[in-house]
Design a protein around this motif. Structure first.
Motif, short mmCIF file in Angstrom:
data_model
loop_
_atom_site.label_atom_id
_atom_site.label_comp_id
_atom_site.label_asym_id
_atom_site.label_seq_id
_atom_site.Cartn_x
_atom_site.Cartn_y
_atom_site.Cartn_z
N HIS A 66 0.84 -1.21 0.00
CA HIS A 66 0.00 0.00 0.00
C HIS A 66 0.86 1.25 0.00
CE1 HIS A 66 -3.65 2.31 0.44
NE2 HIS A 66 -3.16 2.94 1.49
N CYS A 205 -11.45 4.70 -3.82
CA CYS A 205 -10.56 5.12 -2.73
C CYS A 205 -10.96 4.68 -1.32
CB CYS A 205 -10.40 6.64 -2.78
SG CYS A 205 -9.14 7.20 -1.64
N SER A 206 -12.23 4.88 -0.95
CA SER A 206 -12.63 4.58 0.43
C SER A 206 -14.15 4.70 0.52
CB SER A 206 -12.00 5.58 1.40
OG SER A 206 -12.46 6.89 1.08
N THR A 231 -8.99 -1.20 -1.55
CA THR A 231 -9.49 0.08 -1.04
C THR A 231 -9.02 0.28 0.40
OG1 THR A 231 -11.47 1.50 -0.90
CG2 THR A 231 -11.71 -0.75 -0.08
N HIS A 232 -9.21 1.51 0.89
CA HIS A 232 -8.97 1.79 2.31
C HIS A 232 -10.19 1.31 3.09
CE1 HIS A 232 -6.50 4.97 0.35
NE2 HIS A 232 -5.67 4.73 1.34
N LEU A 233 -9.98 0.72 4.26
CA LEU A 233 -11.14 0.30 5.04
C LEU A 233 -10.85 0.29 6.55
CD1 LEU A 233 -14.06 -0.72 4.25
CD2 LEU A 233 -13.29 -2.92 5.11
N GLU A 235 -10.12 2.38 8.73
CA GLU A 235 -8.85 2.99 9.14
C GLU A 235 -9.00 3.74 10.46
OE1 GLU A 235 -7.12 5.38 6.06
OE2 GLU A 235 -5.43 6.04 7.30
N GLU A 239 -14.43 7.03 10.31
CA GLU A 239 -14.90 6.31 9.11
C GLU A 239 -16.03 5.34 9.49
OE1 GLU A 239 -11.98 3.93 6.88
OE2 GLU A 239 -13.65 2.59 6.43
N CYS A 243 -19.81 5.38 7.96
CA CYS A 243 -20.47 4.23 7.33
C CYS A 243 -21.81 3.92 7.99
CB CYS A 243 -19.57 3.00 7.37
SG CYS A 243 -18.17 3.13 6.24
N PRO A 251 -18.07 -0.69 8.47
CA PRO A 251 -17.32 -0.79 7.21
C PRO A 251 -17.27 -2.19 6.59
CG PRO A 251 -16.17 0.65 8.73
CD PRO A 251 -17.33 0.08 9.50
N PHE A 267 -7.58 -4.98 1.72
CA PHE A 267 -7.92 -3.70 2.32
C PHE A 267 -6.70 -3.08 2.99
CE2 PHE A 267 -11.89 -6.26 2.70
CZ PHE A 267 -12.68 -5.51 1.84
N HIS A 269 -5.17 -0.89 5.92
CA HIS A 269 -5.39 -0.53 7.33
C HIS A 269 -6.20 -1.57 8.10
CE1 HIS A 269 -3.44 3.13 6.27
NE2 HIS A 269 -4.38 3.43 5.40
#
Ligand SMILES: [Zn+2]
Length: 465
Positions: A66, A205-206, A231-233, A235, A239, A243, A251, A267, A269
């Motif tokens: 990443h 992206c996220s 993707t970012h998830l 984190e 966030e 969600c 998430p 993913f 993070h």
């Protein structure tokens, strides 16, 4: 069919399934692939080129899962040195909106140069904004000159501020444009074969910058072509709140609702996950890019790596974008992973526990995350270990350096416990990228000069020269 003989290392770490180390080990390489691994005396004695690694430790090339190469232009930006993720992003988006194709090119080379000098031979990058005519092609062209393997992720943002997303509308694109460009990139560049130097990944992206519809469409397109998803998830905690409020899911269940749990997904993070969600990752074969430095830098938290590994989740390491690290040193990241795993044990009473089943992450386990773990996460079976048939990707450390003085009782552990510096040699597909701690493929001084010029222009908001 050029051949390369690598001989006389103090120790060769194979990272094979039996975790073999070979004292006095070497490699015989033909046409970019390893033909033989073993004690030097058992290898052919001549080759087109011979590398004598007396006094060196020989390790499989590290795999970075990443990164955001372009962020090397916005390291240590004063306004966000002490910010949390969302504030950090909101301040940096307008600066990143000024990126040009030339900036993408130069920052890619800077990041890959740093990675190569830290022993990395394969890197995944996540580029998710394309301002001023920038394209993923700019990154791929730049990477080609460096000699490293890349998994170039076609990132995207489609959920702007006006629709309840985090990024300003000026940096988001339409879904039709994103999907058409994703398809073009896969058809133009993706190489599914062993030894591939370029693979394409689809990477909205996220959750807070992309619509659920784009997540679903990206997954369908990726599966049509057999490319991976990223993707970012999970984190940060904000966030998670986003969600819950926006989608009505945490998430990980949100990802499940948009067809994003599968062995072709990894993913970045994944810090805030429940025990059930860890099991869901394991059950579906999802991978995790653990980014310890970034998670510490932004005070995001500590990912449950021990739980992931116990459950059988694939875990690799990522240095993450250079605006939240602020460096691209893969061996240092492995060291950081080992240290933060230990800090986490300390927070849950390790010093008071006499339970012999409680173990700390070892140096070799951290090294495994950075090699085999990363290869698994990226879906590569041809990299991550030094075995016959695998890509000739490796790096070597001179154990006579000051950094390792007094630690030679266990050279492999020394590579992780001691402060890492520059790799002495980094070889990708049998070709030298670093030789005697200097870049072979790039002019380092010129690169730094051009990079600093680009960074200054970007921060000051000046027009392109
Ligand atoms: Zn990231």
């Amino acid at each position: 069919m050029p051949t390369l003989l690598v001989k006389n290392s103090v120790c060769l770490v194979t990272m094979d399934d039996r975790q073999r180390d070979v004292a006095g080990g070497g490699l015989f390489i033909r046409d970019g692939f390893i033909e033989q691994v073993g004690p030097t005396g058992e290898l052919p004695q001549t080759a087109d080129e011979v590398l004598d690694l007396s006094g060196h430790l020989l390790l499989p090339g590290l795999v970075n899962t990443h990164h955001h190469f372009y962020q090397t232009l916005t390291r240590a930006v004063p306004a966000v040195q002490d910010a949390n993720l969302f504030n950090w992003l909101k301040t940096l988006y307008p600066i990143w909106a000024r990126l040009t194709p030339a900036d993408i090119f130069i920052s890619t080379q800077t990041a890959l140069a740093e990675l190569a000098l830290s022993g990395c031979t394969t890197a995944s990058d996540h580029l998710y904004l394309f301002p001023n005519g920038s394209r993923l092609d700019d990154e791929i062209a730049a990477a080609k000159e460096t000699g490293l393997r890349i998994h170039a992720s076609r990132g995207s943002m489609s959920l702007g501020e006006s629709q309840g997303g985090l990024p300003p509308d000026s940096v988001v694109d339409t879904e039709a444009k994103i999907l058409a460009d994703s398809q073009r990139l896969i058809e133009t560049y993706h190489d599914p074969h062993p030894g591939a130097f370029v693979q394409i990944v689809l990477a909205p992206c996220s959750p807070f910058s992309v619509t659920g519809e784009l997540m679903k469409q990206s997954a369908a397109l990726a599966r049509q072509y057999g490319v991976h998803l990223h993707t970012h998830l999970a984190e940060t905690e904000d966030e998670e709140q986003f969600c819950l409020q926006k989608f009505g899911y945490r998430p990980v269940p949100y990802m499940q609702s948009v067809d994003w749990l599968g062995q072709d997904v990894w993913f970045a993070h994944a810090v805030y996950v429940s025990n059930e969600e860890v099991k869901a990752f394991a059950g579906h074969g999802c991978g995790v890019a653990h980014c310890p430095t970034s998670n510490m830098r932004l005070a995001s938290g500590i990912a449950p790596v021990k739980e992931y590994l116990a459950a059988g989740v694939k875990v690799g390491l990522g240095v993450d974008g250079s605006a939240s690290n602020d460096g691209s040193h893969m061996l240092a990241e492995a060291r950081q992973a080992m240290l933060v795993a230990r800090a986490k044990e300390g927070l849950t009473g390790f010093s008071l526990s006499n339970d012999p089943s409680r173990k700390l992450m070892t140096a070799r386990e951290a090294l495994r995350l950075a090699t085999r773990g990363g290869a698994d996460v990226l879906g590569r079976t041809d990299i991550g270990s030094l075995e016959p048939g695998k890509c000739a990707d490796f790096f070597a450390l001179d154990l006579n350096r000051l950094d390792y003085a007094g630690a030679l009782h266990d050279p492999v552990a020394a590579a992780l416990f001691c402060q890492p510096g520059r790799a002495d040699y980094t070889v990708v597909g049998g070709k030298f990228v670093v030789r005697e701690s200097r870049l072979v493929t790039l002019d380092e001084r010129k690169l730094v000069e051009q990079h600093n010029k680009a960074a200054k222009r970007l921060l000051n908001g000046l027009p392109v020269a």
